[in-house]
Enzyme design. Structure first.
Site, PDB file in Angstrom:
ATOM      1  N   HIS A 182      -0.574  22.002 -92.751  1.00  0.00           N
ATOM      2  CA  HIS A 182      -0.431  22.343 -94.171  1.00  0.00           C
ATOM      3  C   HIS A 182      -1.730  22.869 -94.750  1.00  0.00           C
ATOM      4  O   HIS A 182      -2.817  22.475 -94.329  1.00  0.00           O
ATOM      5  CB  HIS A 182       0.106  21.162 -94.984  1.00  0.00           C
ATOM      6  N   ASP A 234      -2.563  22.821 -98.146  1.00  0.00           N
ATOM      7  CA  ASP A 234      -3.041  22.201 -99.391  1.00  0.00           C
ATOM      8  C   ASP A 234      -3.908  20.978 -99.126  1.00  0.00           C
ATOM      9  O   ASP A 234      -3.900  20.415 -98.030  1.00  0.00           O
ATOM     10  CB  ASP A 234      -1.872  21.811-100.305  1.00  0.00           C
ATOM     11  N   GLU A 290       2.137  19.734 -98.860  1.00  0.00           N
ATOM     12  CA  GLU A 290       2.398  18.511 -98.085  1.00  0.00           C
ATOM     13  C   GLU A 290       1.921  17.284 -98.844  1.00  0.00           C
ATOM     14  O   GLU A 290       2.563  16.242 -98.840  1.00  0.00           O
ATOM     15  CB  GLU A 290       1.687  18.595 -96.727  1.00  0.00           C
ATOM     16  N   ASP A 311      -1.809  16.985 -87.814  1.00  0.00           N
ATOM     17  CA  ASP A 311      -2.179  16.478 -89.139  1.00  0.00           C
ATOM     18  C   ASP A 311      -2.561  14.996 -89.091  1.00  0.00           C
ATOM     19  O   ASP A 311      -2.438  14.286 -90.070  1.00  0.00           O
ATOM     20  CB  ASP A 311      -0.995  16.700 -90.100  1.00  0.00           C
ATOM     21  N   HIS A 344      -8.864  12.372 -97.927  1.00  0.00           N
ATOM     22  CA  HIS A 344      -8.578  12.215 -99.365  1.00  0.00           C
ATOM     23  C   HIS A 344      -9.751  11.671-100.160  1.00  0.00           C
ATOM     24  O   HIS A 344      -9.562  11.097-101.227  1.00  0.00           O
ATOM     25  CB  HIS A 344      -7.336  11.319 -99.620  1.00  0.00           C
TER      26      HIS A 344
HETATM   27 ZN   LIG Z   1      -2.281  16.096 -94.080  1.00  0.00          ZN
END
Ligand SMILES: [Zn+2]
Length: 404
Positions: free
Chosen positions: A80, A82, A174, A197, A379
């Site tokens: 992904h 994003d 995602e 991922d 994150h």
């Molecule tokens: Zn991810």
């Protein structure tokens, strides 16, 4: 760092500098216009590599196909574009720490990624680590996945070795749970696929939670507290009773591995009426069904005790454990085993305590386990990438595309 590593890393560094943060508030696809900045770049790079049909559909999904040996299974790869909303993805300024010394990493703004907090850093002594400058996330989730796929494709084409036909899908959104929306399995056309991922390069993930969420609405009976004895029914008290009936041992902070949980994530309201939202997560399908029933039963029991109150529970399913599909069609797992063996990496299986887009792809007809990226602490500002693990993943993906 040798020339090959430099070239491999260059793609990653280029991708992370493009801001692609998705937008939870938006209803469009993709949720943020800026996700096209990277989608368009990837499309151009795929075209330049010779994937002539590389194109972005009306929902911002980038599909591309590469021919391979005749009679070999078509294998899909997915990542992904994003990045997550927890930290900024704007003006990412990646820092390269060559020959890492195994000590705490102090970023320019004073933020410390300490070995005490992240003991696995000790594994990377002598490795090259890529970090943020402390003000943004890095975006290894999932630009490392994109860079792994793009490097593997480029190298396979350059080396001219026989390989499987390949299907590529790069999705937006995602991180806001909308990656698998508009998935066109016919267009993708893979027999099975891998999402790149995850984190550790020795890990394959094909078990995820069954997931649902519950909306609870409680209406109590409001009466002036001075005259309340025997009459008032406090909606918040009923919510507390309902919450305790689910068991404190089945909360996220009390569970791990294959243990499921009820997670109270939001409450609003007052003593007259209130609303609450729960996440329900469990790997085992039968236990998952039982948990949903249990919540409904507890609400009903409480309503029977307080007939003048009103307790409503609505449960909606979010996603299911892809093991259900991979159990019936294990080709992706069997194939991965051969690739791990060829790459000389002992394969490790671990349950995901969350979801993955591959779960939805699996239920839509394309069994899709998840593989690693070599990037960690996603994150947040303490995110980092290990060049060694990242390169191991490029080699692994090349094996995925070449072993039979
Ligand atoms: Zn991810």
């Amino acid at each position: 760092m040798d020339e090959k590593a430099k070239k491999r890393l260059e793609k990653f560094l280029r991708y992370v500098k493009i801001d692609t943060q998705s937008n939870e508030e938006s209803n469009t696809s993709p949720s943020a216009e800026k996700e096209y900045d990277l989608l368009n770049l990837l499309k151009e790079e795929l075209l330049a590599l010779g994937l002539k049909d590389a194109a972005i559909d009306e929902y911002g999904r980038l599909y591309a196909h590469l021919d391979g040996e005749e009679g070999w299974e078509r294998i899909g790869l997915n990542s992904h574009v994003d990045t997550a909303s927890e930290a900024s993805g704007k003006n990412v300024n990646p820092l390269i720490h060559e020959n890492y010394d195994g000590k705490d990493i102090v970023l320019p703004n004073g933020l410390v990624t300490s070995v005490a907090d992240f003991p696995r850093l000790k594994n990377y002594v002598g490795d090259t680590i890529v970090t943020t400058d402390g003000t943004t996330l890095l975006g290894g989730d999932d630009k490392a996945g994109l860079a792994i796929i793009m490097n593997a494709l480029e190298e396979l084409i350059e080396e001219g070795v026989p390989h499987h036909p390949v299907s590529i899908l790069f999705t937006p959104d995602e991180e806001i749970g909308r990656g698998p929306e508009h998935f066109n399995n016919e267009r993708f056309g893979a027999e099975y696929a891998y999402t790149i991922d995850g984190a550790d390069p020795d890990l394959i993930e094909y078990e995820n939670f069954n997931a649902a969420h519950a909306e609870v609405r409680i209406e109590g009976l409001a009466i002036h507290p001075g005259e309340a004895k025997g009459k008032l029914i406090n909606a918040l008290t009923l919510l507390e009773k309902l919450d305790l009936s689910l068991g404190v041992a089945r909360r996220p902070e009390m569970t791990e591995g294959y243990e499921g949980f009820f997670h109270l994530i939001a409450v609003k309201g007052d003593s007259a009426s209130c609303e609450a939202r729960y996440l329900i997560r469990e790997h085992d399908q039968a236990k998952f069904e039982a948990m949903k029933q249990e919540l409904l039963d507890h609400a009903r029991e409480l309503n029977a005790i307080y007939p003048k109150a009103k307790i409503d529970v609505h449960i909606k399913e979010d996603y299911r454990n892809m093991k259900e599909i991979l159990g019936k069609d294990p080709r992706a797992i069997e194939h991965a085993k051969k690739a791990f063996a060829a790459a000389n990496i002992p394969m490790r299986v671990d349950p995901i305590r969350g979801g993955t887009d591959g779960a939805t792809f699996s239920f839509l007809g394309c069994p899709t386990p998840n593989l690693g990226t070599g990037s960690y602490n996603h994150h947040g500002e303490r995110e980092y990438l290990s060049l060694r693990d990242f390169e191991a993943m490029i080699e692994l993906v090349k094996k995925v595309l070449t072993v039979r």
